[in-house]
Motif scaffolding. Structure first.
Motif, PDB file in Angstrom:
ATOM      1  N   ALA A  34       0.864  -1.176   0.000  1.00 32.78           N
ATOM      2  CA  ALA A  34       0.000   0.000   0.000  1.00 32.78           C
ATOM      3  C   ALA A  34       0.904   1.231   0.000  1.00 32.78           C
ATOM      4  CB  ALA A  34      -0.898   0.003   1.245  1.00 32.78           C
ATOM      5  N   SER A  35       0.396   2.317  -0.560  1.00 31.85           N
ATOM      6  CA  SER A  35       1.202   3.539  -0.574  1.00 31.85           C
ATOM      7  C   SER A  35       0.304   4.767  -0.615  1.00 31.85           C
ATOM      8  CB  SER A  35       2.146   3.553  -1.784  1.00 31.85           C
ATOM      9  OG  SER A  35       1.404   3.557  -2.990  1.00 31.85           O
ATOM     10  N   ILE A  36       0.840   5.855  -0.067  1.00 30.30           N
ATOM     11  CA  ILE A  36       0.208   7.174  -0.170  1.00 30.30           C
ATOM     12  C   ILE A  36       1.267   8.099  -0.756  1.00 30.30           C
ATOM     13  CG2 ILE A  36      -0.840   9.105   1.046  1.00 30.30           C
ATOM     14  CD1 ILE A  36      -1.719   7.121   3.223  1.00 30.30           C
ATOM     15  N   ASP A  37       1.037   8.522  -1.988  1.00 31.52           N
ATOM     16  CA  ASP A  37       1.973   9.374  -2.713  1.00 31.52           C
ATOM     17  C   ASP A  37       1.373  10.755  -2.918  1.00 31.52           C
ATOM     18  OD1 ASP A  37       3.542   7.067  -3.009  1.00 31.52           O
ATOM     19  OD2 ASP A  37       2.584   6.567  -4.905  1.00 31.52           O
ATOM     20  N   PHE A  38       2.234  11.743  -3.145  1.00 28.40           N
ATOM     21  CA  PHE A  38       1.752  13.087  -3.444  1.00 28.40           C
ATOM     22  C   PHE A  38       2.500  13.652  -4.643  1.00 28.40           C
ATOM     23  CE2 PHE A  38       5.234  13.791  -0.461  1.00 28.40           C
ATOM     24  CZ  PHE A  38       5.934  14.835  -1.057  1.00 28.40           C
ATOM     25  N   LYS A  39       1.880  14.636  -5.273  1.00 27.49           N
ATOM     26  CA  LYS A  39       2.491  15.313  -6.412  1.00 27.49           C
ATOM     27  C   LYS A  39       2.036  16.772  -6.385  1.00 27.49           C
ATOM     28  CE  LYS A  39       1.046  14.967 -10.838  1.00 27.49           C
ATOM     29  NZ  LYS A  39       0.808  14.361 -12.160  1.00 27.49           N
ATOM     30  N   ILE A  40       3.000  17.694  -6.505  1.00 27.42           N
ATOM     31  CA  ILE A  40       2.697  19.118  -6.558  1.00 27.42           C
ATOM     32  C   ILE A  40       3.573  19.760  -7.625  1.00 27.42           C
ATOM     33  CG2 ILE A  40       4.341  19.656  -4.699  1.00 27.42           C
ATOM     34  CD1 ILE A  40       2.381  21.915  -3.830  1.00 27.42           C
ATOM     35  N   SER A  41       2.996  20.706  -8.324  1.00 24.24           N
ATOM     36  CA  SER A  41       3.754  21.392  -9.372  1.00 24.24           C
ATOM     37  C   SER A  41       4.913  22.168  -8.762  1.00 24.24           C
ATOM     38  CB  SER A  41       2.833  22.359 -10.125  1.00 24.24           C
ATOM     39  OG  SER A  41       3.573  23.086 -11.077  1.00 24.24           O
ATOM     40  N   HIS A  42       6.050  22.178  -9.463  1.00 23.42           N
ATOM     41  CA  HIS A  42       7.189  22.975  -9.051  1.00 23.42           C
ATOM     42  C   HIS A  42       7.357  24.112 -10.047  1.00 23.42           C
ATOM     43  CE1 HIS A  42      11.567  23.975  -8.626  1.00 23.42           C
ATOM     44  NE2 HIS A  42      11.124  24.078  -7.376  1.00 23.42           N
ATOM     45  N   LEU A  43       6.857  25.285  -9.655  1.00 23.42           N
ATOM     46  CA  LEU A  43       6.971  26.503 -10.449  1.00 23.42           C
ATOM     47  C   LEU A  43       6.252  26.433 -11.801  1.00 23.42           C
ATOM     48  CD1 LEU A  43      10.763  27.199  -9.840  1.00 23.42           C
ATOM     49  CD2 LEU A  43       8.828  28.142  -8.569  1.00 23.42           C
ATOM     50  N   GLY A  44       5.447  25.403 -11.996  1.00 22.67           N
ATOM     51  CA  GLY A  44       4.772  25.236 -13.274  1.00 22.67           C
ATOM     52  C   GLY A  44       5.633  24.595 -14.339  1.00 22.67           C
ATOM     53  N   TYR A  45       6.867  24.167 -13.979  1.00 24.90           N
ATOM     54  CA  TYR A  45       7.793  23.596 -14.949  1.00 24.90           C
ATOM     55  C   TYR A  45       7.913  22.085 -14.829  1.00 24.90           C
ATOM     56  CZ  TYR A  45       9.244  28.485 -14.818  1.00 24.90           C
ATOM     57  OH  TYR A  45       9.255  29.849 -14.816  1.00 24.90           O
ATOM     58  N   SER A  46       7.688  21.574 -13.627  1.00 22.99           N
ATOM     59  CA  SER A  46       7.853  20.147 -13.376  1.00 22.99           C
ATOM     60  C   SER A  46       7.023  19.805 -12.150  1.00 22.99           C
ATOM     61  CB  SER A  46       9.327  19.820 -13.167  1.00 22.99           C
ATOM     62  OG  SER A  46       9.499  18.423 -13.025  1.00 22.99           O
ATOM     63  N   PHE A  47       7.338  18.697 -11.493  1.00 18.86           N
ATOM     64  CA  PHE A  47       6.610  18.286 -10.298  1.00 18.86           C
ATOM     65  C   PHE A  47       7.572  17.802  -9.226  1.00 18.86           C
ATOM     66  CE2 PHE A  47       3.590  17.777 -13.717  1.00 18.86           C
ATOM     67  CZ  PHE A  47       2.452  18.362 -13.189  1.00 18.86           C
ATOM     68  N   VAL A  48       7.196  18.033  -7.977  1.00 16.27           N
ATOM     69  CA  VAL A  48       7.828  17.376  -6.843  1.00 16.27           C
ATOM     70  C   VAL A  48       6.901  16.230  -6.470  1.00 16.27           C
ATOM     71  CG1 VAL A  48       8.476  17.569  -4.414  1.00 16.27           C
ATOM     72  CG2 VAL A  48       8.983  19.446  -5.993  1.00 16.27           C
ATOM     73  N   VAL A  49       7.461  15.035  -6.400  1.00 25.25           N
ATOM     74  CA  VAL A  49       6.677  13.865  -6.016  1.00 25.25           C
ATOM     75  C   VAL A  49       7.294  13.253  -4.767  1.00 25.25           C
ATOM     76  CG1 VAL A  49       5.867  13.367  -8.357  1.00 25.25           C
ATOM     77  CG2 VAL A  49       7.997  12.353  -7.547  1.00 25.25           C
ATOM     78  N   GLY A  50       6.488  12.579  -4.022  1.00 25.30           N
ATOM     79  CA  GLY A  50       6.980  11.940  -2.808  1.00 25.30           C
ATOM     80  C   GLY A  50       5.918  11.033  -2.232  1.00 25.30           C
ATOM     81  N   ARG A  51       6.151  10.634  -0.996  1.00 24.29           N
ATOM     82  CA  ARG A  51       5.251   9.688  -0.350  1.00 24.29           C
ATOM     83  C   ARG A  51       5.296   9.872   1.158  1.00 24.29           C
ATOM     84  NH1 ARG A  51       6.615   3.973  -1.436  1.00 24.29           N
ATOM     85  NH2 ARG A  51       6.068   3.550   0.700  1.00 24.29           N
ATOM     86  N   PHE A  52       4.337   9.269   1.817  1.00 28.64           N
ATOM     87  CA  PHE A  52       4.371   9.141   3.270  1.00 28.64           C
ATOM     88  C   PHE A  52       4.721   7.690   3.559  1.00 28.64           C
ATOM     89  CE2 PHE A  52       1.772  12.862   2.627  1.00 28.64           C
ATOM     90  CZ  PHE A  52       2.247  13.718   3.609  1.00 28.64           C
ATOM     91  N   ASN A  53       5.820   7.481   4.267  1.00 27.46           N
ATOM     92  CA  ASN A  53       6.326   6.127   4.480  1.00 27.46           C
ATOM     93  C   ASN A  53       5.631   5.377   5.613  1.00 27.46           C
ATOM     94  OD1 ASN A  53       8.253   6.213   2.405  1.00 27.46           O
ATOM     95  ND2 ASN A  53       9.682   7.320   3.722  1.00 27.46           N
ATOM     96  N   GLU A  54       4.985   6.101   6.539  1.00 23.27           N
ATOM     97  CA  GLU A  54       4.367   5.432   7.688  1.00 23.27           C
ATOM     98  C   GLU A  54       2.906   5.840   7.807  1.00 23.27           C
ATOM     99  OE1 GLU A  54       6.667   5.388  11.357  1.00 23.27           O
ATOM    100  OE2 GLU A  54       8.399   6.078  10.191  1.00 23.27           O
ATOM    101  N   PHE A  55       2.036   4.833   7.698  1.00 21.04           N
ATOM    102  CA  PHE A  55       0.606   5.035   7.875  1.00 21.04           C
ATOM    103  C   PHE A  55      -0.026   3.698   8.221  1.00 21.04           C
ATOM    104  CE2 PHE A  55       1.387   4.080   3.464  1.00 21.04           C
ATOM    105  CZ  PHE A  55       0.373   3.205   3.110  1.00 21.04           C
ATOM    106  N   GLU A  56      -1.255   3.744   8.676  1.00 20.58           N
ATOM    107  CA  GLU A  56      -1.997   2.536   9.000  1.00 20.58           C
ATOM    108  C   GLU A  56      -3.473   2.803   8.769  1.00 20.58           C
ATOM    109  OE1 GLU A  56      -0.961   1.845  13.068  1.00 20.58           O
ATOM    110  OE2 GLU A  56      -2.426   3.272  13.823  1.00 20.58           O
ATOM    111  N   GLY A  57      -4.218   1.732   8.621  1.00 23.67           N
ATOM    112  CA  GLY A  57      -5.637   1.940   8.411  1.00 23.67           C
ATOM    113  C   GLY A  57      -6.407   0.653   8.270  1.00 23.67           C
ATOM    114  N   THR A  58      -7.711   0.821   8.206  1.00 26.22           N
ATOM    115  CA  THR A  58      -8.630  -0.295   8.055  1.00 26.22           C
ATOM    116  C   THR A  58      -9.719   0.100   7.067  1.00 26.22           C
ATOM    117  OG1 THR A  58     -10.008   0.460   9.889  1.00 26.22           O
ATOM    118  CG2 THR A  58      -8.258  -1.114  10.430  1.00 26.22           C
ATOM    119  N   PHE A  59     -10.351  -0.910   6.506  1.00 25.86           N
ATOM    120  CA  PHE A  59     -11.547  -0.645   5.722  1.00 25.86           C
ATOM    121  C   PHE A  59     -12.482  -1.839   5.790  1.00 25.86           C
ATOM    122  CE2 PHE A  59      -8.401  -2.215   2.664  1.00 25.86           C
ATOM    123  CZ  PHE A  59      -9.091  -3.122   1.877  1.00 25.86           C
ATOM    124  N   SER A  60     -13.744  -1.553   5.592  1.00 19.69           N
ATOM    125  CA  SER A  60     -14.792  -2.560   5.516  1.00 19.69           C
ATOM    126  C   SER A  60     -15.340  -2.472   4.107  1.00 19.69           C
ATOM    127  CB  SER A  60     -15.865  -2.262   6.562  1.00 19.69           C
ATOM    128  OG  SER A  60     -16.891  -3.221   6.494  1.00 19.69           O
TER     129      SER A  60
END
Length: 191
Positions: A34-60
């Motif tokens: 499982a992963s939670i990633d993010f993406k945000i524009s960098h100055l309108g020229y490219s993107f900064v991408v990354g992730r959150f390495n620690e999370f937990e959760g449940t679903f039904s």
């Protein structure tokens, strides 16, 4: 009167039956499925991408009664990782996530809308940077079944876009960088 009572009881029984088939899952962060990633524009020229390495959760979840699904996720904000140590230090600081004051971000679903063909909208409350706002995650069911270790798994993907200012993050990154896209890959193990 009898018809109304019978119809009410039948409707309640059908709702109960649909809810009874939903299975409870724990998100498989141990196996890194499982992963939670993010993406945000960098100055309108490219993107900064990354992730959150620690999370937990449940679903039904029950693929045949998607609108009965429920999702809960807690993210450790300090685990943000954009693959650049100085930037990550800045993102953890008080100008952005302020992780010493807000060590967790949370999402709790409030309703799920079945859009058909395995697509659904997860409506819920996102708490980030001490602010709680409603968001909608556009999601898609991937599949489910037995795994090689005797367990049972289900998975989906999803994404949403949030405005930084909506969550009290007022740093000016320029007009192209006001929103962040969050992407989710979720695989759960049946409890």
């Amino acid at each position: 009167m009898r018809k109304t009572l019978f119809a009410g009881l039948l409707g309640s029984a059908l709702l109960f039956t649909a809810a009874a088939h939903a299975a409870d899952y724990t998100i498989d962060t141990q196996g890194a499925h499982a992963s939670i990633d993010f993406k945000i524009s960098h100055l309108g020229y490219s993107f900064v991408v990354g992730r959150f390495n620690e999370f937990e959760g449940t679903f039904s979840f029950d693929k045949d009664a998607i609108s009965n699904a429920k999702f809960n996720v807690t993210v450790k904000t300090e685990s943000i990782d954009s693959n650049q140590a100085e930037r990550d230090k800045h993102l953890r600081g008080d100008a952005f996530l302020d992780v010493s004051k807000y060590p967790q971000a949370k999402f709790a679903s409030t309703s799920v809308t079945d859009k058909g063909d395995g697509k659904f909208a997860i409506n819920g409350d996102l708490t980030l940077h001490g602010v709680t706002k409603p968001v909608t995650i556009d999601a898609e069911y991937i599949g489910e079944g037995k795994d090689p270790w005797g367990g049972y798994r289900a998975g989906f993907v999803g994404s949403t876009e949030i405005a930084l200012k909506d969550f009290g993050i007022d740093s000016d990154l320029g007009p192209a960088s006001t929103h962040v896209t969050l992407n989710f890959v979720v695989e759960g193990v049946k409890k």
